[in-house]
Design a protein around this motif. Structure first.
Motif, PDB file in Angstrom:
ATOM      1  N   ALA A   1     100.520 103.824 -17.274  1.00 24.52           N
ATOM      2  CA  ALA A   1      99.725 104.881 -16.651  1.00 24.52           C
ATOM      3  C   ALA A   1     100.609 105.697 -15.728  1.00 24.52           C
ATOM      4  O   ALA A   1     101.548 105.183 -15.126  1.00 24.52           O
ATOM      5  CB  ALA A   1      98.577 104.259 -15.859  1.00 24.52           C
ATOM      6  N   HIS A   2     100.324 106.985 -15.620  1.00 27.72           N
ATOM      7  CA  HIS A   2     101.115 107.913 -14.799  1.00 27.72           C
ATOM      8  C   HIS A   2     100.132 108.756 -14.003  1.00 27.72           C
ATOM      9  O   HIS A   2      99.154 109.268 -14.544  1.00 27.72           O
ATOM     10  CB  HIS A   2     101.984 108.782 -15.704  1.00 27.72           C
ATOM     11  CG  HIS A   2     102.988 109.623 -14.997  1.00 27.72           C
ATOM     12  ND1 HIS A   2     102.648 110.718 -14.227  1.00 27.72           N
ATOM     13  CD2 HIS A   2     104.348 109.539 -14.943  1.00 27.72           C
ATOM     14  CE1 HIS A   2     103.741 111.271 -13.737  1.00 27.72           C
ATOM     15  NE2 HIS A   2     104.785 110.572 -14.149  1.00 27.72           N
ATOM     16  N   ILE A   3     100.383 108.928 -12.717  1.00 28.86           N
ATOM     17  CA  ILE A   3      99.411 109.565 -11.843  1.00 28.86           C
ATOM     18  C   ILE A   3      99.132 111.021 -12.231  1.00 28.86           C
ATOM     19  O   ILE A   3      98.005 111.501 -12.110  1.00 28.86           O
ATOM     20  CB  ILE A   3      99.878 109.458 -10.374  1.00 28.86           C
ATOM     21  CG1 ILE A   3      98.717 109.724  -9.424  1.00 28.86           C
ATOM     22  CG2 ILE A   3     101.070 110.361 -10.098  1.00 28.86           C
ATOM     23  CD1 ILE A   3      99.021 109.367  -7.985  1.00 28.86           C
ATOM     24  N   ALA A   4     100.155 111.729 -12.731  1.00 32.16           N
ATOM     25  CA  ALA A   4      99.945 113.113 -13.164  1.00 32.16           C
ATOM     26  C   ALA A   4      99.104 113.156 -14.440  1.00 32.16           C
ATOM     27  O   ALA A   4      98.291 114.067 -14.628  1.00 32.16           O
ATOM     28  CB  ALA A   4     101.279 113.817 -13.382  1.00 32.16           C
ATOM     29  N   MET A   5      99.319 112.174 -15.328  1.00 33.51           N
ATOM     30  CA  MET A   5      98.523 112.118 -16.548  1.00 33.51           C
ATOM     31  C   MET A   5      97.074 111.775 -16.219  1.00 33.51           C
ATOM     32  O   MET A   5      96.134 112.283 -16.856  1.00 33.51           O
ATOM     33  CB  MET A   5      99.096 111.072 -17.514  1.00 33.51           C
ATOM     34  CG  MET A   5     100.574 111.212 -17.770  1.00 33.51           C
ATOM     35  SD  MET A   5     101.062 112.850 -18.362  1.00 33.51           S
ATOM     36  CE  MET A   5     102.801 112.837 -17.941  1.00 33.51           C
ATOM     37  N   THR A   6      96.887 110.918 -15.212  1.00 30.69           N
ATOM     38  CA  THR A   6      95.527 110.549 -14.816  1.00 30.69           C
ATOM     39  C   THR A   6      94.789 111.760 -14.259  1.00 30.69           C
ATOM     40  O   THR A   6      93.624 112.013 -14.613  1.00 30.69           O
ATOM     41  CB  THR A   6      95.571 109.426 -13.772  1.00 30.69           C
ATOM     42  OG1 THR A   6      96.269 108.294 -14.317  1.00 30.69           O
ATOM     43  CG2 THR A   6      94.167 109.002 -13.366  1.00 30.69           C
TER      44      THR A   6
END
Length: 353
Positions: A109-114
């Motif tokens: 998981a990646h915060i920008a993708m979230t």
């Protein structure tokens, strides 16, 4: 959709931009292979651009497919018990394996993708019922560092203002700030201010249009701008932002203008209530001059190849113009229509709690 400045010399190529955005939702050309690992972000820019152009009907038949695809990017389990808890959205199904390692960075998981996955779901009219909210929020706590900044992933990597903003957007969208330390965020932003009035990616770093937006938008979403800056600091910040306009906007002094700052700088001025200081006709001419007259899309500079980021930020930045009401939410970078829908979801959640 009509822009306030859209004459025969600088027409807005809406139909071509719509086709360009739809192409970006399909198979990308070879020269774009470097962004295949972040297709969720690419989809956000393409779908949000269509929304800004009142053209979501062009992908209505694919709407549920797109929603299902975004949910397929959600990381819902921690497959390796020895690794840190890692919940949110990944950027792509394409895995980038580190040499001599079984660890797939792309599968985390990646915060920008979230942030962009949640935003895209809102734009598409999803009710977020399949989002693992508690897991995502608990993961944010592990991403925040002692200085208040955030890492994008639960590994040893960079941390700066970009990911502070992404965390703020996730908390705002999910309406829960309880798992992060907002006081440390405010302090991190204060320490990232510079003598010139602008804000850097972190303490001691050069003022930049992108990081200034991320800091301001974070405070805006938290409702804490006035208490964070003095009147003098706000005036210096406004001055620094206003001085970013040549014809279009640049991100730093003595740098060329760039279409993406139409939003980054424009939204910052909108948040501070001084967008009326912008020479809007010149900004619009700059952006329209960077359009690709054949294939559609907007480039960062004239005669360069267009890309979906500059297409989206060029269009959304121009829609900040306010003679009636801005069509873009300056904090979340989504349409006001989508922001209103999000507000309705928030009200429903309150009634259900």
């Amino acid at each position: 959709m009509e822009f306030p400045v859209n004459d025969s010399e600088y027409p807005f190529l809406r139909d071509k931009h719509i086709k360009y955005c739809i192409r970006c939702l399909g198979v990308l050309p070879e020269r774009c292979q470097s962004i295949d690992s972040s297709r969720v972000v690419t989809a956000f820019f393409a779908i949000s651009s269509l929304d800004h152009m009142n053209a979501l009907k062009e992908i209505e038949k694919d709407r549920q497919h797109l929603i299902d695809w975004i949910y397929s990017m959600q990381v819902t389990t921690n497959e390796n018990d020895s690794s840190p808890v890692d919940f949110g959205f990944r950027g792509s199904t394409i895995c980038m394996i580190k040499e001599n390692s079984n660890d797939s960075l792309c599968d985390k998981a990646h915060i920008a993708m979230t942030y962009t996955a949640l935003s895209t779901l809102i734009v598409l009219g999803d009710d977020l019922s399949k989002v693992k909210k508690e897991n995502i929020l608990s993961s944010l706590k592990d991403l925040q560092l002692p200085n208040g900044s955030f890492r994008p992933m639960n590994i040893d990597c960079e941390s700066d203002m970009r990911f502070v903003y992404c965390a703020a957007c996730v908390c705002y969208i999910l309406q829960d700030w309880s798992t992060i330390d907002t006081e440390k965020i405010v302090q991190y932003i204060k320490e990232s201010r510079n003598y010139d009035g602008g804000i850097g990616q972190g303490p001691g770093l050069e003022s930049h249009g992108g990081s200034t937006f991320c800091a301001l938008a974070t405070l805006y979403l938290m409702g804490r701008i006035e208490e964070t800056f003095t009147v003098r600091e706000l005036n210096n910040l406004k001055r620094w932002l206003i001085f970013r306009q040549v014809n279009g906007f640049n991100g730093r002094p003595n740098k060329p203008e760039d279409s993406c700052y139409t939003f980054w700088i424009g939204a910052s001025l909108k948040i501070l209530g001084c967008y009326d200081s912008v020479n809007y006709p010149e900004v619009s001419k700059f952006v329209f001059n960077n359009q690709d007259n054949i294939c559609g899309g907007i480039a960062k500079l004239v005669k360069l190849t267009p890309d979906i980021l500059h297409t989206c930020l060029g269009i959304s930045g121009l829609l900040l113009y306010d003679k009636g009401k801005s069509l873009v939410h300056p904090g979340l970078n989504i349409s006001q229509r989508a922001a209103k829908y999000l507000s309705q979801l928030h009200n429903q959640w309150k009634l259900q709690s």
